[in-house]
Design an enzyme around this catalytic site. Structure first.
Site, PDB file in Angstrom:
ATOM      1  N   THR A   1     139.343 112.399 -51.211  1.00 50.78           N
ATOM      2  CA  THR A   1     140.479 113.120 -50.631  1.00 50.78           C
ATOM      3  C   THR A   1     141.758 112.301 -50.652  1.00 50.78           C
ATOM      4  OG1 THR A   1     138.966 114.363 -49.220  1.00 50.78           O
ATOM      5  CG2 THR A   1     141.268 114.350 -48.571  1.00 50.78           C
TER       6      THR A   1
ATOM      7  N   SER B   1     133.379 112.603 -53.735  1.00 51.30           N
ATOM      8  CA  SER B   1     132.170 111.814 -53.473  1.00 51.30           C
ATOM      9  C   SER B   1     130.932 112.688 -53.396  1.00 51.30           C
ATOM     10  CB  SER B   1     132.331 110.993 -52.199  1.00 51.30           C
ATOM     11  OG  SER B   1     132.365 111.807 -51.047  1.00 51.30           O
ATOM     12  N   SER B   2     131.104 113.984 -53.112  1.00 51.01           N
ATOM     13  CA  SER B   2     129.946 114.885 -53.094  1.00 51.01           C
ATOM     14  C   SER B   2     129.369 115.086 -54.491  1.00 51.01           C
ATOM     15  CB  SER B   2     130.347 116.240 -52.503  1.00 51.01           C
ATOM     16  OG  SER B   2     131.436 116.799 -53.222  1.00 51.01           O
TER      17      SER B   2
ATOM     18  N   THR C   1     134.936 110.820 -48.225  1.00 48.73           N
ATOM     19  CA  THR C   1     134.201 110.607 -46.978  1.00 48.73           C
ATOM     20  C   THR C   1     132.855 111.313 -46.942  1.00 48.73           C
ATOM     21  OG1 THR C   1     135.376 112.445 -45.920  1.00 48.73           O
ATOM     22  CG2 THR C   1     136.305 110.239 -45.646  1.00 48.73           C
ATOM     23  N   ASP C   2     132.612 112.285 -47.843  1.00 47.73           N
ATOM     24  CA  ASP C   2     131.363 113.041 -47.784  1.00 47.73           C
ATOM     25  C   ASP C   2     130.138 112.141 -47.920  1.00 47.73           C
ATOM     26  OD1 ASP C   2     132.738 115.363 -47.416  1.00 47.73           O
ATOM     27  OD2 ASP C   2     132.157 116.307 -49.312  1.00 47.73           O
TER      28      ASP C   2
END
Length: 305
Positions: free
Chosen positions: A7, A46-47, A79-80
């Protein structure tokens, strides 16, 4: 500063918020005595990361620290799944120099964009000699937490992470990254009515390990216990964690599907690491050639005295 997307590097488009900014765009202003060298490793949510991606980030940290002139490393990360990659970096972190993971909850073009402040704070931490020897840290929203035990607590709050315990020990998996393809470890959620076939399916698809996100302090249905026993007999390492955010996970209950029964079936308990980090630990351990006995010793060593 190793950038991976997320993000902090994202802007809003007609197709949703996507990472489009490059490493040079993320470098913060610094004091005269601090110089930041940006390295763009990847540009991903990151997902969407693979386990190979996560190992490549850890390898890039090691390569950066091969330079004796480097004071510390900052990794920008979505952050995921930040909690998994930061933890993976920590189980191989033998160098005392700071490694700081950071990211953002709001895109770079959002009115509440928090990436610039988080990155600036992470760079300051990486340059601070008092940060040496603390292992991999996660810095977001004004909080600084050790990577071990950290987990995401909010989809919107800028203070996005908390920890299950502030002082978890830091046993290492190895001082070198393993070669070859990372071991496959499946993470399975347990709930009322869960099919025991989920474990059998993981075994049939040749998972080297399974992590169970169990209920309560590590409990499930008796049918699951039976499948755990079969998996262990086939040399699949089974680790039990919990879906509950806080508190120790320990075998307390019986009744066929309690934690006591799971241990008797051959499962290993993760007392403090929650399921995502327990899976990361098991991937690292099995990739490094650990057997079930070594896995059990690692999780035991990961608990505070």
């Amino acid at each position: 500063m190793i950038t991976t997307g997320g993000t902090a590097a994202s802007q809003t488009t007609a197709d949703g918020t996507v990472p489009v900014l490059h490493a040079a765009d993320l470098v913060p202003e610094t004091t005269a005595d601090v110089s930041v060298r940006p390295i763009e490793l990847m540009v991903k949510d990151s997902s969407a990361m693979t386990v190979r991606d996560q190992f490549s980030i850890v390898a890039a940290i090691g390569e950066a620290l091969d330079d004796p002139a480097v004071t510390g490393v900052v990794v920008t990360h979505g952050t995921d799944t930040l909690e998994e990659t930061a933890y993976l970096a920590d189980v191989f972190a033998t160098d005392p120099r700071p490694v700081i993971f950071t990211g953002a909850q709001f895109a770079a073009d959002h009115p509440l964009a928090d990436g610039p402040a988080n990155i600036a704070a992470a760079v300051a931490l990486a340059a601070d000699p008092d940060t040496r020897g603390r292992g991999v840290l996660v810095a977001l929203g004004g909080r600084v937490l050790g990577a071990r035990g950290v987990f995401k607590t909010s989809t919107t709050d800028v203070a996005a992470f908390d920890t299950v315990h502030p002082n978890l020990p830091r046993p290492l998996v190895s001082d070198v990254l393993p070669d070859g393809h990372p071991a496959r470890v499946d993470l399975l959620a347990l709930y009322p009515g869960v099919s025991p076939g989920t474990i059998a399916s993981a075994v049939a698809q040749r998972a080297a390990g399974i992590v169970l996100s169990a209920t309560g302090s590590g409990n499930t249905h008796p049918d699951i216990t039976a499948e755990v026993n079969l998996a262990v007999q086939r040399n699949v390492v089974v680790v039990v964690s919990t879906r509950v955010p806080y508190g120790e996970v320990e075998p307390t209950y019986g009744g066929g599907g309690g934690g006591v029964d799971l241990v008797r079936a051959g499962a290993i308990f993760s007392p403090w690491l929650r399921a995502p980090q327990a899976r990361t630990a098991l991937i690292a351990l099995l990739s490094a050639g650990a057997d079930a006995k070594a896995v059990a010793a690692f999780f035991a060593a990961s608990s505070p005295a």
